[in-house]
Every structure is written in structure tokens, then in C-alpha cells.
Motif scaffolding. Structure first.
Motif, PDB file in Angstrom:
ATOM      1  N   TYR A 181      39.375  30.204  31.780  1.00  0.00           N
ATOM      2  CA  TYR A 181      38.503  30.772  33.479  1.00  0.00           C
ATOM      3  C   TYR A 181      39.538  31.619  34.578  1.00  0.00           C
ATOM      4  CZ  TYR A 181      34.873  31.810  37.096  1.00  0.00           C
ATOM      5  OH  TYR A 181      33.591  31.565  37.409  1.00  0.00           O
ATOM      6  N   SER A 182      39.599  32.430  35.555  1.00  0.00           N
ATOM      7  CA  SER A 182      40.723  33.116  35.657  1.00  0.00           C
ATOM      8  C   SER A 182      40.127  32.869  37.168  1.00  0.00           C
ATOM      9  CB  SER A 182      40.831  34.021  35.390  1.00  0.00           C
ATOM     10  OG  SER A 182      42.125  34.991  36.414  1.00  0.00           O
ATOM     11  N   PRO A 183      40.602  32.387  38.549  1.00  0.00           N
ATOM     12  CA  PRO A 183      39.869  32.396  39.841  1.00  0.00           C
ATOM     13  C   PRO A 183      40.513  33.251  40.615  1.00  0.00           C
ATOM     14  CG  PRO A 183      40.885  30.496  39.114  1.00  0.00           C
ATOM     15  CD  PRO A 183      41.575  30.996  38.337  1.00  0.00           C
ATOM     16  N   MET A 184      41.641  33.696  40.124  1.00  0.00           N
ATOM     17  CA  MET A 184      42.026  34.943  40.359  1.00  0.00           C
ATOM     18  C   MET A 184      41.297  36.352  40.241  1.00  0.00           C
ATOM     19  SD  MET A 184      44.703  36.899  42.524  1.00  0.00           S
ATOM     20  CE  MET A 184      45.310  35.560  42.877  1.00  0.00           C
ATOM     21  N   PHE A 185      41.225  36.551  38.957  1.00  0.00           N
ATOM     22  CA  PHE A 185      40.329  37.700  38.243  1.00  0.00           C
ATOM     23  C   PHE A 185      39.102  37.409  39.029  1.00  0.00           C
ATOM     24  CE2 PHE A 185      42.170  38.311  34.695  1.00  0.00           C
ATOM     25  CZ  PHE A 185      43.461  38.070  34.600  1.00  0.00           C
ATOM     26  N   GLU A 186      38.572  36.303  39.842  1.00  0.00           N
ATOM     27  CA  GLU A 186      37.378  36.440  39.954  1.00  0.00           C
ATOM     28  C   GLU A 186      37.620  36.467  41.896  1.00  0.00           C
ATOM     29  OE1 GLU A 186      33.613  32.767  40.354  1.00  0.00           O
ATOM     30  OE2 GLU A 186      35.934  32.476  40.055  1.00  0.00           O
TER      31      GLU A 186
END
Length: 801
Positions: A600-605
Motif C-alpha cells: 500500500y503506497s503512501p506516496m501514491f496516496e
């Protein structure tokens, strides 16, 4: 499994010094980069020089990995060096003569003075942000960021491939998910004992996903290592719409519909998670967001993916189980993933497959670089040079920043499609000065809609080029050209995978010099000192001292050592997340914000993208554009490598041209019969964006309803002057690729999913072939105003393939 070629063994003369005398020749052991054009593998060569001229090139049996094996491009290096068309001196012409063959040889001093005069005028009148450094693969692996930032002082370095659909997406995504450059398969390249090293384990399963490495040895993966491993028991799964050469030896071929890789990967994750085939200990200790990933892929059961991908559901189950149950297993994923608007999400899902099965950084799985050793710092040192010192206002001015912050912030390069928009419209500001570095962008190598690029570049105030050949791009657009050295004319190093894999570092040992050509890094220094001297520390140093500072600081050995040893294998260790070697700070875990692999990518979010992988239908497919499909019923793929060429390079070389003399398009026998096409016929391929002409290769390796068209074609033997430009428009397959069809992060393009129709070409067609490249099929100028595609259109049903 049987192979005709015998196992490769080292010969008796192993251990030769890096330079010695034999049969009246000076023999130099060296490694190769580009030319002949490869991503960094560093195959070993022995170059025989007599009276200052290369007389023979052989493979170096002393190289610990390549062991004397060479591709035809390397074997043709002598022909490359001494070809009469090669650029070996600076040249100039008047801006009014763009497109005309009116080049004049000039001195380096005069060429640099012309460039500096124009640079100073543009800087004074418009600012350095109005300059762009366009770069291709490069002769020493450099791309636009270094040239733009450190030489021009501009934020706008640009790889002019729509959606940066090669390498960049994989690296960018992996840096966020795993904290490293994307993980290649472990083929024991850094281990002194090779495949027999006690630390190594042969993978039970290798998945080749959109990749055929024996044709190109891409990104640090020596292609024949796949064959070596299969001889030693590894089984191959081939995921590719075509049956490739290695795919014909696979235990399973999954011929998915192009552009549906994300759906397939998510369905494989669904099987592995639902059947409890994942590595629970690794997931619990080292993965972040597993529960969210499990919920997401539950939405993509194999039966649904089978409808989307047009493959049997049983194949998806089998591929997932074979991969998950193999210990170890590895995935070699290629440029095909990047060349889709959904490629970022596909890559994210493939990384999840590697991770939850426990194949990350284990012997025979995926191998990661030691961030506390030399390799980990090299690419960061090279690509970011100049960026930290750049004023924030210039960083903020990079083209595409507001729309694609992940792309521009991660790559430190302008977004390719928006860079063309800026050239055409002058928004957000006009471009007045361009450096075309080792990119033949109007030939079908990278740019979508190349005629638009050509028209836009011709309007720029000043363009100069650096390259080894006169190309259609230089001939049509440039005012000055500076000559670059090839692999046999430079002293440098080649680190596999740009330092992103702990395999080995090879030396490019200078063998000869041709004319006044200079190595790429030396050219950067010459230009930098003339244009932007304040950015060049130690500028009083000579090239070798500068090189040691700029390149070798990432390693614990100096250039003299690697030169003499020719190849230095890197210290390889595994499960570095347990020992603190994946993080510069020495802490355990991965070099990410959470310290774990971020499923789950925090950066994408943070940049407005979905933090989990998802599938969406690519543009211009029968699903996304059903009305278009009525008139253009075939799906075209392009971009597959040919063994004799590196993209557009090599067509002057007779030995290489003999291997593939004409531009080819592969089509299934059923489609050939339906359209009245026979083997070898010239065919017309068209869609609303363009027309081109190739020769038919009828083969069952491609499924009905699809075609595979070769890219990179131009004809160096034909008329050089505009509008002909060496026949660059006749077989220019990228004229059919629409501009600006990328995903939300700015990555990807429909190079594998564009709709076309095909017919046998008439004599009139072939006479008018060049005109069709400049105009539409009906003879009217092309209008390409339809630039945007919504990936969230609720009317799309991805299962309706």
C-alpha cells in the motif's frame, strides 16, 4: 529440456592481463556499453588493434559472466567504428538550412562558441528554464537530468518517450514500494563461483513477463543467463502476447491481451492469497498494507481476469501456483509493462507477487543492491548532480510538475508529453534552446506522433546535437552537431543495471580513437565549463581527475583497479533487510518511509493516486473505443527488439542489415488470408493518427487479431534532405501512436494497444509513402488535437474484449 549449444566453459588462457600482445596485435580486454547500444550489462570483448586500427573483435572468455559470448552488434563494432557515415568531427550549418545537407566541418572551439553564443542570448532573454536537454539511452548511460541540470542549468531534462515508457516507470515505482531500483532476477552475476557458488540457488521457476532478454540483454540482465539457468533445471513461464524464442521452450505460455498485465498480476495475487500460498512470516515482518492488498485483489478473481486478458482461467491458476510453490522463483519484467497507461499499477502488482512469496532479496529470486556499499550510491550521485544546488523557483518551473509531481519529482525530468505541448503552444512558457543528446526521436524510437515533434523542434531558435551518427532528427532539426565516442574509444565503467544490481562493474578500456569524437562524460565537462561553469566543481581538473570525482566516488575501488581487472564482481549478500544493508542509515528493513515493502503506497496516496494496484482499460482498444474498432479491427503492438539493431541504430551496418533488411510486421496466417496478404508483401497500416508501410511476416507466433510492427526504421541509404530525411516517414510506426495517453502518474503510452487496419499496399501507395508520413491518409494535413483520455470513464467494460 534439450539445447543445441553446449555448456560454455572458460578456455585455458583465462587470466590474461587487460592488455597484451598477440600475433602482431595489441589486444585490449574491455567491456561494452553503447555503441553498440545496450542497457548496461557490460559484455566482455577482446579488441585486436594493429597499426592503430581495430582489425578484429572477439568475445572475452575471461569475463566471469559473459564468458566469450557476444551479440552480433558487438561483433560488428569494427564496421561501426569506421563506417563512412559516422560523425567524428564537429559540424555546423546555418539555421536557415535545417533539413538541407549543407553541413560544414568546424573546430571544437568554433562549435562550442556557436553553442555558447546562443545559450547566452536565450539565458539573457528568456531564462534557463526555456532550454531543454533531450536525451536517449546515452553512450555512458546518461539521460536528460544530468545534461539539463549541470550543463544547461535548466530543470528541463527530458526523455522524449511518451509517458517515459521505458525503464523510468519501473524504477520510480520500485523506489517507492521497495526503496531500491527495480529488482532484476538473481543470475549469480556478482558471485565468484557463478551458478555453482555455495551462496547461490538455481530458481525453480523464472517468469519472463513482457521480456525477451536474449535479444537485448536489458537493464543489467545478461540474456543468455536465462538459457544457462534453464540448462541447470529452471523452468520458464512466458507471459507475452507473442510466442518468443525462449517462450517456445517454456512450460507455460500465457498469451494475454496486450495492456492487461495489471489484471493478470492481480488475479495471480488473488490465487496466492486465497489459497494461502504466500510467505506468512515474510509478509508479517516485512510488508506494509497486506490486508488492504488482499481486499483489493479479491475483486479480481481469475475468472474475471480471464475475460479481461483473453486467456483461460486455468492458465492463471497454474501460473500463480507454479510461481508461489517454487522455492526460489524469479520474475524478469520488461519494457512491455512500462509501455501501457496501466503499467504503473501492473508493476506495483508484480512487485507484490515477488514480495508476498518471499522471493525478495534471496538467492535465485530478485536481488537488491547493498545501499551501504558503493553500488547503492552511484546512480543517485550521477542523476542528481546539480539538482540540489538549483534554486527552488527553477525546480518549481519544471514542465509537468503540477500535473505529475511523482514523475517530475522522482525522475527530476520534465514530463515527456507535456514537454511536446510546451514546444507547440508556448505554455507554460516557450522553449528557445534544445540539446538533442543521443536521441533519434523523430525516427520511430520513442516519440509518439513524431511529425508533431519534428514541426515543433524546427521552430525552436537553436538546436544542437551530440551523437555518433547523422540521423533524420539531426538532419531535420539541428544547427550544430558534436561527435561522440563509442565504447572502444573511451575510458569509463559500466555498472550492471546502472548500479542497481549487485552483479559487477566492468571497465571500458580505450582501444582506439576516431577523429575528434569524445566520450559522453568528457563532452558534458567541456560543455559545462563553457556554459555553466559555476556548477562544475574542480573544473580546473583534467578529465580523469574529474571522472574519479563524478563517477568513482560510489565505489570502494579506483578506476586504475577496475581498468586492470576489467571486471570486478560486487560483494553479494542476501536478505539484507535483516542486516541493515538496504538502508543508508544501516537500520534493518527496507529503504522506504515505513521501513517495509509498501504493498500500500503512501506516496501514491499523497499525490492523488490510488495507493493499491488496480486495472483500467487502455485507450484505443476494442473496449475503450468500440466505435473506432469497427473501422480499425486489429490491435497493434510495437517495440519488440530485433537482434541486429538497438532501436534506430545500426541500419548502416551491412552485416546487421543483412539480418533484417526490411521493416517487418508480424501477422497471423488467418488475418493474412482475410486481407489478401502474402509473405513479403508491402502492407499499409493506418489509423486516424497516421499511415506507414512495412513488409508482411506471416507467423503463428502471434494470435489472430493482433499484429507486431517493428520500430526504429529509417533508410540511411536514401535521400538525406527534407522532407524525405532518409525515408524516415515511410515506415515510421510511431506515427500511429496517439500522443498523451498516459496514466495518472504521467507514465505509460499505448505502444502495445493501438487499433489499426491493414491492407496490401498498392504501387501508388509506395510511391507516395513519404507524403503519408507528412500528411494524413487522405492527403490532408494531420490534426491531432485529441490529446486526453479519461481512465475513469464508467462506460468502459474491461471484460468485453
Amino acid at each position: 529440456m534439450e539445447f543445441n549449444d553446449a555448456a560454455v566453459e572458460m578456455r585455458d588462457d583465462v587470466g590474461k592481463p587487460w592488455r597484451y600482445e598477440e600475433d602482431g596485435c595489441t589486444v585490449t580486454r574491455t567491456c561494452v556499453w553503447s555503441a553498440p547500444g545496450c542497457h548496461p550489462v557490460g559484455c566482455g570483448l577482446k579488441v585486436y588493434v594493429k597499426d592503430g586500427e581495430v582489425v578484429k573483435v572477439e568475445g572475452d572468455e575471461n569475463h566471469p559472466v559473459t564468458k566469450g559470448r557476444l551479440c552480433v552488434r558487438c561483433l560488428a563494432m569494427k564496421d561501426f567504428l569506421y563506417h563512412p557515415d559516422r560523425i567524428i568531427y564537429p559540424m555546423k550549418r546555418d539555421r536557415a538550412d535545417r533539413g538541407k545537407d549543407k553541413w560544414e566541418r568546424c573546430s571544437w572551439d568554433e562549435a562550442i562558441a556557436i553553442i555558447k553564443k546562443n545559450y547566452d542570448e536565450v539565458k539573457e532573454n528568456y531564462g534557463v528554464e526555456s532550454m531543454v536537454a533531450f536525451m536517449g539511452t546515452g553512450r555512458q548511460g546518461n539521460i536528460g537530468a544530468t545534461g539539463a541540470h549541470r550543463v544547461l542549468g535548466s530543470p528541463n531534462g527530458c526523455y522524449p518517450l511518451s509517458g517515459f515508457s521505458c525503464y523510468g516507470p519501473r524504477v520510480s515505482i520500485t523506489m517507492d514500494v521497495v526503496g531500491s531500483s527495480y529488482p532484476e532476477i538473481d543470475y549469480a552475476g556478482g558471485l565468484p563461483g557463478g551458478y555453482d557458488d555455495p551462496a547461490y540457488q538455481i530458481p525453480e521457476i523464472i517468469i519472463q513477463w513482457g521480456k525477451e532478454p536474449i535479444y537485448s540483454s536489458p537493464d543489467g540482465l545478461f540474456g543468455h543467463s536465462i538459457i544457462d539457468l534453464m540448462k541447470r533445471g529452471a523452468k520458464l513461464i512466458n507471459i507475452n502476447p507473442r510466442i518468443t524464442w525462449t517462450g517456445s521452450r517454456a512450460i507455460l505460455n500465457v498469451q494475454l491481451r496486450p495492456g492487461t498485465d495489471a489484471a493478470l498480476a492481480m488475479a495471480m495475487l488473488n490465487v496466492i492469497i486465497s489459497e494461502n500460498l504466500y510467505d506468512q512470516d515474510f509478509v508479517e515482518r516485512w510488508c506494509y498494507g497486506f490486508e488492504q492488498l488482499a481486499e483489493r485483489v479479491a475483486e479480481m478473481p481469475p475468472e474475471k481476469a480471464a475475460e479481461i486478458c483473453c486467456v483461460p482461467a486455468e492458465q492463471i491458476y497454474r501460473a500463480a501456483r507454479l510461481y508461489a510453490n517454487a522455492k526460489p522463483a524469479s520474475i524478469a519484467w520488461g519494457v512491455s509493462i512500462d509501455q501501457s497507461p496501466n503499467g504503473a499499477q501492473a508493476g506495483q502488482a508484480i512487485l507484490a507477487l515477488m514480495s508476498i512469496t518471499g522471493n525478495m532479496d534471496v538467492p535465485g529470486g530478485q536481488v537488491l543492491v547493498d545501499m551501504t556499499a558503493g553500488d547503492g550510491g552511484m546512480q543517485e550521485d550521477i542523476d542528481s548532480v546539480g539538482w540540489p544546488e538549483m534554486k527552488q523557483e527553477l525546480k518549481d518551473a519544471i514542465i509537468g510538475r503540477e500535473e505529475f509531481p511523482f514523475y517530475t519529482g522522482g525522475l527530476k525530468m520534465s514530463q515527456a508529453d507535456r514537454q511536446l505541448d510546451a514546444l507547440e503552444t508556448g505554455k507554460p512558457y516557450a522553449i528557445h534552446f534544445c540539446w538533442l543528446g543521443e536521441t533519434n526521436l523523430i525516427a520511430p524510437t520513442c516519440s509518439a506522433q513524431p511529425k508533431r515533434w519534428y514541426d515543433a523542434l524546427r521552430k525552436v531558435d537553436f538546436n544542437f546535437a551530440t551523437d555518433t551518427w547523422m540521423t533524420p532528427t539531426i538532419q531535420g532539426c539541428c544547427d550544430v552537431v558534436l561527435p561522440l565516442a563509442s565504447s572502444l574509444e573511451m575510458e569509463t565503467i559500466v555498472p550492471t543495471h546502472y548500479g542497481g544490481s549487485p552483479n559487477y562493474v566492468g571497465a571500458l578500456n580505450k582501444c582506439v580513437k576516431c577523429g575528434e569524437a569524445v566520450p559522453e562524460w568528457e563532452l558534458y565537462r567541456i560543455l559545462g565549463l563553457a556554459l555553466n561553469p559555476e556548477a562544475w566543481e574542480n573544473r580546473e581538473k583534467d578529465f580523469k581527475e574529474f571522472y574519479d570525482i563524478a563517477m568513482m566516488r560510489a565505489y570502494d575501488f579506483d578506476y586504475d583497479e577496475v581498468q586492470k581487472k576489467v571486471v570486478i564482481q560486487r560483494d553479494v549478500s542476501y536478505r539484507k533487510y535483516e542486516t541493515g544493508k538496504l538502508r543508508p542509515d544501516g537500520a534493518k528493513g527496507f529503504n522506504t518511509s515505513t521501513g517495509r515493502i509498501q504493498l500500500y503506497s503512501p506516496m501514491f496516496e499523497a499525490v492523488g493516486e490510488d495507493p493499491l494496484p488496480y486495472y483500467f482499460e487502455a485507450p484505443t482498444t476494442p473496449v475503450s473505443t468500440p466505435d473506432l474498432a469497427k473501422d480499425y479491427p486489429l490491435t497493434m503492438m510495437t517495440g519488440a527488439r530485433e537482434i541486429g539493431y538497438f532501436h534506430s541504430e545500426g541500419r548502416q551496418i551491412e552485416k546487421l542489415r543483412d539480418l533484417c533488411p526490411d521493416p517487418l510486421v508480424e501477422l497471423n496466417p488467418v488475418d493474412a488470408d482475410e486481407h489478401g496478404i502474402k509473405e513479403g508483401d508491402w502492407v499499409r497500416i493506418e489509423n486516424p493518427w497516421g499511415v506507414c508501410f512495412l513488409r508482411a511476416k506471416i507467423t503463428p507466433i502471434i494470435k489472430e487479431g493482433y499484429i507486431q510492427a517493428q520500430h526504429g526504421w529509417w533508410f540511411p541509404e536514401e535521400d538525406a534532405e527534407a522532407p524525405h530525411l532518409y525515408g524516415v516517414w515511410k515506415s515510421n510506426i510511431n506515427t500511429l501512436i496517439p500522443h498523451s495517453r498516459m496514466g495518472k502518474l504521467g507514465f505509460g503510452a499505448p505502444f502495445r494497444t493501438t487499433l489499426v487496419k491493414i491492407s496490401k499496399a498498392s504501387e501508388e501507395d509506395l510511391v507516395e509513402a513519404d507524403r503519408y508520413g507528412l500528411e494524413g491518409a487522405d492527403g490532408k494535413p494531420l490534426d491531432h488535437t485529441d490529446n486526453f483520455f479519461r481512465i475513469d470513464d464508467p462506460s468502459l467494460d474491461p471484460a468485453a474484449c
